[in-house]
Every structure is written in structure tokens, then in C-alpha cells.
Design a protein around this motif. Sequence first.
Motif, PDB file in Angstrom:
ATOM      1  N   HIS A  61       0.843  -1.205   0.000  1.00 65.69           N
ATOM      2  CA  HIS A  61       0.000   0.000   0.000  1.00 65.69           C
ATOM      3  C   HIS A  61       0.880   1.257   0.000  1.00 65.69           C
ATOM      4  CE1 HIS A  61      -3.069  -2.817   0.682  1.00 65.69           C
ATOM      5  NE2 HIS A  61      -2.942  -2.931   1.997  1.00 65.69           N
ATOM      6  N   VAL A  62       0.473   2.234  -0.800  1.00 67.49           N
ATOM      7  CA  VAL A  62       1.337   3.414  -1.007  1.00 67.49           C
ATOM      8  C   VAL A  62       0.524   4.706  -0.967  1.00 67.49           C
ATOM      9  CG1 VAL A  62       2.700   4.607  -2.795  1.00 67.49           C
ATOM     10  CG2 VAL A  62       3.106   2.180  -2.358  1.00 67.49           C
ATOM     11  N   ILE A  63       1.099   5.735  -0.340  1.00 66.49           N
ATOM     12  CA  ILE A  63       0.547   7.098  -0.423  1.00 66.49           C
ATOM     13  C   ILE A  63       1.613   7.981  -1.063  1.00 66.49           C
ATOM     14  CG2 ILE A  63      -0.423   9.083   0.817  1.00 66.49           C
ATOM     15  CD1 ILE A  63      -0.968   7.168   3.201  1.00 66.49           C
ATOM     16  N   ILE A  64       1.242   8.676  -2.144  1.00 64.59           N
ATOM     17  CA  ILE A  64       2.196   9.608  -2.755  1.00 64.59           C
ATOM     18  C   ILE A  64       1.797  11.045  -2.423  1.00 64.59           C
ATOM     19  CG2 ILE A  64       2.957   8.096  -4.633  1.00 64.59           C
ATOM     20  CD1 ILE A  64       1.041   9.763  -6.501  1.00 64.59           C
ATOM     21  N   LEU A  65       2.810  11.882  -2.278  1.00 70.84           N
ATOM     22  CA  LEU A  65       2.607  13.302  -1.963  1.00 70.84           C
ATOM     23  C   LEU A  65       3.344  14.173  -2.968  1.00 70.84           C
ATOM     24  CD1 LEU A  65       3.383  13.162   1.877  1.00 70.84           C
ATOM     25  CD2 LEU A  65       1.151  12.970   0.791  1.00 70.84           C
ATOM     26  N   GLY A  66       2.763  15.337  -3.275  1.00 67.04           N
ATOM     27  CA  GLY A  66       3.410  16.322  -4.155  1.00 67.04           C
ATOM     28  C   GLY A  66       2.610  17.608  -4.054  1.00 67.04           C
ATOM     29  N   ARG A  67       3.107  18.680  -4.682  1.00 65.98           N
ATOM     30  CA  ARG A  67       2.368  19.948  -4.596  1.00 65.98           C
ATOM     31  C   ARG A  67       1.340  20.080  -5.705  1.00 65.98           C
ATOM     32  NH1 ARG A  67       7.665  23.682  -4.206  1.00 65.98           N
ATOM     33  NH2 ARG A  67       8.183  22.222  -5.865  1.00 65.98           N
ATOM     34  N   ASN A  68       1.713  19.698  -6.904  1.00 73.01           N
ATOM     35  CA  ASN A  68       0.885  19.950  -8.089  1.00 73.01           C
ATOM     36  C   ASN A  68      -0.217  18.880  -8.218  1.00 73.01           C
ATOM     37  OD1 ASN A  68       0.094  19.614 -10.928  1.00 73.01           O
ATOM     38  ND2 ASN A  68       1.579  21.242 -11.310  1.00 73.01           N
ATOM     39  N   GLN A  69      -1.475  19.324  -8.086  1.00 66.48           N
ATOM     40  CA  GLN A  69      -2.600  18.384  -8.075  1.00 66.48           C
ATOM     41  C   GLN A  69      -2.731  17.625  -9.397  1.00 66.48           C
ATOM     42  OE1 GLN A  69      -4.847  18.013  -5.172  1.00 66.48           O
ATOM     43  NE2 GLN A  69      -5.126  16.132  -6.346  1.00 66.48           N
ATOM     44  N   ASP A  70      -2.512  18.301 -10.533  1.00 65.60           N
ATOM     45  CA  ASP A  70      -2.647  17.622 -11.835  1.00 65.60           C
ATOM     46  C   ASP A  70      -1.614  16.499 -11.976  1.00 65.60           C
ATOM     47  OD1 ASP A  70      -4.698  19.307 -12.464  1.00 65.60           O
ATOM     48  OD2 ASP A  70      -3.476  20.686 -13.662  1.00 65.60           O
ATOM     49  N   LYS A  71      -0.379  16.810 -11.574  1.00 66.58           N
ATOM     50  CA  LYS A  71       0.675  15.783 -11.639  1.00 66.58           C
ATOM     51  C   LYS A  71       0.330  14.599 -10.744  1.00 66.58           C
ATOM     52  CE  LYS A  71       5.173  16.732 -11.184  1.00 66.58           C
ATOM     53  NZ  LYS A  71       6.380  17.498 -10.765  1.00 66.58           N
ATOM     54  N   LEU A  72      -0.189  14.916  -9.563  1.00 65.96           N
ATOM     55  CA  LEU A  72      -0.555  13.863  -8.608  1.00 65.96           C
ATOM     56  C   LEU A  72      -1.671  12.988  -9.172  1.00 65.96           C
ATOM     57  CD1 LEU A  72      -0.814  15.388  -5.028  1.00 65.96           C
ATOM     58  CD2 LEU A  72       0.607  13.464  -5.715  1.00 65.96           C
ATOM     59  N   ASP A  73      -2.695  13.648  -9.772  1.00 61.06           N
ATOM     60  CA  ASP A  73      -3.834  12.899 -10.320  1.00 61.06           C
ATOM     61  C   ASP A  73      -3.369  11.948 -11.421  1.00 61.06           C
ATOM     62  OD1 ASP A  73      -5.509  14.234  -8.620  1.00 61.06           O
ATOM     63  OD2 ASP A  73      -6.247  15.666 -10.115  1.00 61.06           O
ATOM     64  N   GLU A  74      -2.496  12.475 -12.279  1.00 61.36           N
ATOM     65  CA  GLU A  74      -1.995  11.658 -13.391  1.00 61.36           C
ATOM     66  C   GLU A  74      -1.194  10.464 -12.852  1.00 61.36           C
ATOM     67  OE1 GLU A  74       0.803  12.436 -17.213  1.00 61.36           O
ATOM     68  OE2 GLU A  74      -0.253  14.187 -16.417  1.00 61.36           O
ATOM     69  N   ALA A  75      -0.357  10.744 -11.863  1.00 61.52           N
ATOM     70  CA  ALA A  75       0.464   9.673 -11.277  1.00 61.52           C
ATOM     71  C   ALA A  75      -0.439   8.634 -10.605  1.00 61.52           C
ATOM     72  CB  ALA A  75       1.443  10.261 -10.267  1.00 61.52           C
ATOM     73  N   LEU A  76      -1.455   9.115  -9.882  1.00 64.84           N
ATOM     74  CA  LEU A  76      -2.352   8.201  -9.162  1.00 64.84           C
ATOM     75  C   LEU A  76      -3.063   7.267 -10.138  1.00 64.84           C
ATOM     76  CD1 LEU A  76      -3.566   7.442  -6.395  1.00 64.84           C
ATOM     77  CD2 LEU A  76      -5.376   9.110  -6.838  1.00 64.84           C
ATOM     78  N   THR A  77      -3.546   7.828 -11.243  1.00 67.24           N
ATOM     79  CA  THR A  77      -4.247   7.008 -12.241  1.00 67.24           C
ATOM     80  C   THR A  77      -3.320   5.903 -12.748  1.00 67.24           C
ATOM     81  OG1 THR A  77      -5.496   8.953 -12.885  1.00 67.24           O
ATOM     82  CG2 THR A  77      -5.516   7.128 -14.437  1.00 67.24           C
TER      83      THR A  77
END
Length: 234
Positions: A26-42
Motif C-alpha cells: 500500500h502506497v501514499i504519494i505526496l506532491g504539490r501539483n494536483q494535476d501531476k498527482l492525479d496523473e500519477a495516481l491514475t
Amino acid sequence: MYHLITGGSSGLGFEIAKMLIKMDEHVIILGRNQDKLDEALTALKEISKKADVLAYSLDIALEEDVDAFIEVLETSGKSVKNLYNCAGTTFYGPVTEIGREAIDNVLQSNMIGLMLFTSKMISHLLKKPAEPKRIISVLSTAALKGKANETIYNAAKWGARGYLESIRDELSKTSIEVINVFPGGMRTAFWADSKSGYDVDHFMDPVDVARNIVRVALDNKVYVTDITISRPKE
Ligand SMILES: NC(=O)c1ccc[n+]([C@@H]2O[C@H](COP(=O)([O-])OP(=O)(O)OC[C@H]3O[C@@H](n4cnc5c(N)ncnc54)[C@H](OP(=O)(O)O)[C@@H]3O)[C@@H](O)[C@H]2O)c1
């Protein structure tokens, strides 16, 4: 239990996330930029049906962001076993071009944010004192040797290293182990806006660096305290 990765939305942090999720962790990723995070999460959610993958937007150098994240973590009953400090940014240029903005940016992401986020996470990690946990921080070979045109970045990484070696000492009687990683150059977005002129195509693939970090992070038969990862000799 989750693996928590600052800077998990791109580059090395993202590759570490991919590798862990392939193992159904199980993993939680963190970053500032929401678009980058959304793309990475997908992309990360496609890898495994068994792994729970979450993303949260925050700036590790902002106390209100960090406090809000830890509150969310604790109210949701999620706990972290390994923290991977991957967030970072650089400034490349002669010392004569350094101004306050560049100093602030580089220190915030690589040193102040790392110190703030890690210090607050340690309180969370100590709430389950019996379970082994690790703080794995990506420094750089820049934390080992000064380098022209990388002055602020080197200073930030040296500062982070001083903090991490000190918490290693302070936490020596707890279940938390502190692993510091010193990689050389990697082919990531880190260099995208840099005027370095480095031949980044010859830098290491972050996948190879991530593989070595995950191996050391998950091997509970040994405690590797420091790891330097470089390109093989040509
Ligand atoms: N690439 C290299 O040659 C190299 C060599 C040695 C060490 N390193 C170190 O390796 C680590 C990873 O770098 P990378 O090459 O993977 O770079 P990258 O692709 O640019 O990734 C950096 C990550 O850090 C996040 N980040 C930066 N500042 C943040 C902040 N204040 N709060 C939250 N997230 C923040 C970024 O998210 P946002 O964009 O959303 O902020 C991004 O997810 C860094 O610590 C870097 O110093 C890199």
C-alpha cells in the motif's frame, strides 16, 4: 500499513511507488501539483488490484499543510511503516546569480520541508512503538562533495544530511531506522528547467535507482544506514 512517498508524483519517487505497488504494498504519494498527482495516481492504480494507492497534495515546507495531512492520516486510521523523502528541487547557476528566491525555493524543498515533514511524521511513527519503521531519505552525491554551480542545492542537501544523521542518533533506541541515500545524476524532470548543460541522457535511469532503494528499504534482515548509487564506470 502504508509506504509514504514525498515527491511521489514524478521521477524517482514515482518509480519507488511503482516498484512497491508491483509487490502489492500500500502506497501514499505526496506532491504539490494536483494535476501531476492525479496523473500519477491514475497510472499507479492500474498496476495492482491488491494495493491501496492514495495521493495527497501538500507542500512539505508548509506547517499547516503538514499538520492537515497528518490529521487526515490519523483520523482515517491509516498508519505508515516506511517514509521515503524524495521531494526536492534544484537551482543550477553561478554563485553571482544567487538571489533570495532561489535560496528559499531550494532550501524549502530539500532541507526545511524535509526537516519539518520528517519531524512531524516521527511523532506519528512513534505511536506504534513496537513495529519496525524506516525513514529513507534521498539526498544526493551533492551531500558528499561541494560542486561548482550547485551551491545552494549542495548546502541544502548537506543541511538535510546533518539533520538526518542527528535523528538517527536520537532515535537509536526506538523502532525507527534512518537510511540515507546518495544517488548521482538521474534522468528525471528535475533537470527540465536547468541551465546545467549536463548530458542527462547518460544519467542513471531512476528505475535502477528505485530498485536498489526498495531492496534496501524492505530487507529487514539487515539495516543498511547509507547507500551511494552511481553510474557504472564506462
Ligand atoms: N535527478 C537527479 O539527477 C538527482 C540526483 C541526486 C538526487 N536527486 C534527488 O532525488 C529526489 C527526487 O528528484 P527527481 O529527480 O525524481 O525530481 P522530480 O522528478 O522533479 O521530482 C521531484 C518531486 O518532488 C516534489 N516536490 C518538490 N518540492 C516539493 C515540496 N516542497 N513539497 C512537496 N513536494 C515537492 C515534486 O512535486 P511537485 O512538482 O508537485 O512539487 C515531485 O513530485 C530529490 O530529492 C532530488 O534532490 C536527484
